[in-house]
Design a protein around this motif. Sequence first.
Motif, PDB file in Angstrom:
ATOM      1  N   GLN A 197      -2.585   5.725   2.538  1.00 50.90           N
ATOM      2  CA  GLN A 197      -3.786   4.998   2.138  1.00 50.90           C
ATOM      3  C   GLN A 197      -4.348   4.194   3.303  1.00 50.90           C
ATOM      4  OE1 GLN A 197      -5.294   5.110  -1.098  1.00 50.90           O
ATOM      5  NE2 GLN A 197      -3.938   6.886  -1.078  1.00 50.90           N
ATOM      6  N   GLU A 198      -5.619   3.886   3.201  1.00 53.64           N
ATOM      7  CA  GLU A 198      -6.275   3.038   4.185  1.00 53.64           C
ATOM      8  C   GLU A 198      -6.068   1.579   3.814  1.00 53.64           C
ATOM      9  OE1 GLU A 198     -10.483   3.808   5.557  1.00 53.64           O
ATOM     10  OE2 GLU A 198     -10.829   1.957   4.402  1.00 53.64           O
ATOM     11  N   GLN A 201      -5.432   5.907  14.596  1.00 51.80           N
ATOM     12  CA  GLN A 201      -5.364   5.458  13.209  1.00 51.80           C
ATOM     13  C   GLN A 201      -5.829   4.016  13.034  1.00 51.80           C
ATOM     14  OE1 GLN A 201      -4.562   7.399  10.511  1.00 51.80           O
ATOM     15  NE2 GLN A 201      -4.693   8.984  12.067  1.00 51.80           N
ATOM     16  N   ARG A 251      -6.188   3.652   9.087  1.00 52.54           N
ATOM     17  CA  ARG A 251      -6.823   4.703   8.270  1.00 52.54           C
ATOM     18  C   ARG A 251      -5.853   5.380   7.324  1.00 52.54           C
ATOM     19  NH1 ARG A 251      -9.290   5.124  13.080  1.00 52.54           N
ATOM     20  NH2 ARG A 251     -11.527   4.734  13.108  1.00 52.54           N
ATOM     21  N   SER A 252      -4.729   5.786   7.800  1.00 51.13           N
ATOM     22  CA  SER A 252      -3.759   6.519   6.986  1.00 51.13           C
ATOM     23  C   SER A 252      -2.393   5.933   7.288  1.00 51.13           C
ATOM     24  CB  SER A 252      -3.808   8.013   7.323  1.00 51.13           C
ATOM     25  OG  SER A 252      -2.842   8.721   6.567  1.00 51.13           O
ATOM     26  N   THR A 253      -1.967   5.009   6.462  1.00 51.79           N
ATOM     27  CA  THR A 253      -0.764   4.232   6.778  1.00 51.79           C
ATOM     28  C   THR A 253       0.506   5.070   6.737  1.00 51.79           C
ATOM     29  OG1 THR A 253      -0.758   3.538   4.450  1.00 51.79           O
ATOM     30  CG2 THR A 253      -1.684   1.995   6.054  1.00 51.79           C
ATOM     31  N   THR A 275       0.846  -1.203   0.000  1.00 50.45           N
ATOM     32  CA  THR A 275       0.000   0.000   0.000  1.00 50.45           C
ATOM     33  C   THR A 275       0.874   1.243   0.000  1.00 50.45           C
ATOM     34  OG1 THR A 275      -1.670  -1.187   1.285  1.00 50.45           O
ATOM     35  CG2 THR A 275      -1.829   1.192   1.293  1.00 50.45           C
ATOM     36  N   LYS A 307      -8.349  -2.177  10.712  1.00 49.92           N
ATOM     37  CA  LYS A 307      -8.230  -1.100   9.726  1.00 49.92           C
ATOM     38  C   LYS A 307      -7.186  -0.108  10.195  1.00 49.92           C
ATOM     39  CE  LYS A 307     -12.001   0.959   8.071  1.00 49.92           C
ATOM     40  NZ  LYS A 307     -13.146   1.903   7.998  1.00 49.92           N
TER      41      LYS A 307
END
Lengths: 110, 114
Positions: B17-18, B64, B80-82, B13, B78
């Motif tokens: 990105q999530e 996150q 959220r914002s890697t 990823t 999950k």
Amino acid sequence: EDQVTQSPEALRLQEGESSSLNCSYTVSGLRGLFWYRQDPGKGPEFLFTLYSAGEEKEKERLKATLTKKESFLHITAPKPEDSATYLCAAGGGSQGNLIFGKGTKLSVKP
Amino acid sequence: EPEVTQTPSHQVTQMGQEVILRCVPISNHLYFYWYRQILGQKVEFLVSFYNNEISEKSEIFDDQFSVERPDGSNFTLKIRSTKLEDSAMYFCASTMTGFNQPQHFGDGTRLSIL
């Protein structure tokens, strides 16, 4: 602070050469001491649980023991297929989350 | 023998990105966990989940991260914002009766953040 320390980090044995792996722990409210085997690219595979000092568990060539501060994993006459990383983990927290040591990487040569 | 299954086995990823990691725990287990293992480091606890709510979480599990059991079989993590530092193996585990019982682990998802 809760902590689990394993030694040695790596161990090389000849097939048939018995040895022991050490796990020392400082965990308040210990909820079990767990041994796992981890092969490369795989998740930890459960081996043993020990709950009280003096307890021993055996499975094939492996025997786990527990004292108030340490646990030992004894390997008797190991075979090459015993090669893996052995993880020690102490159960703590209200839901038994595991506190892992860094593991001992065991290599058994034929 | 029943086992914990995780998908995907490898996720790549872009930073920011999530990402959703999926787990199917053993069917009669009630307690669920996420752990992570950064390359060369210890396996670290992230979160435990029971009765559709978080029971305990570590300092790593910040805003996150979130977990969900969307149906009777799946358990998801999950991010959220890697960030680059989220790159690790993520392991799901389950146990029938909670603390002091052995946790059974899946084979993990390798998350690579570019």
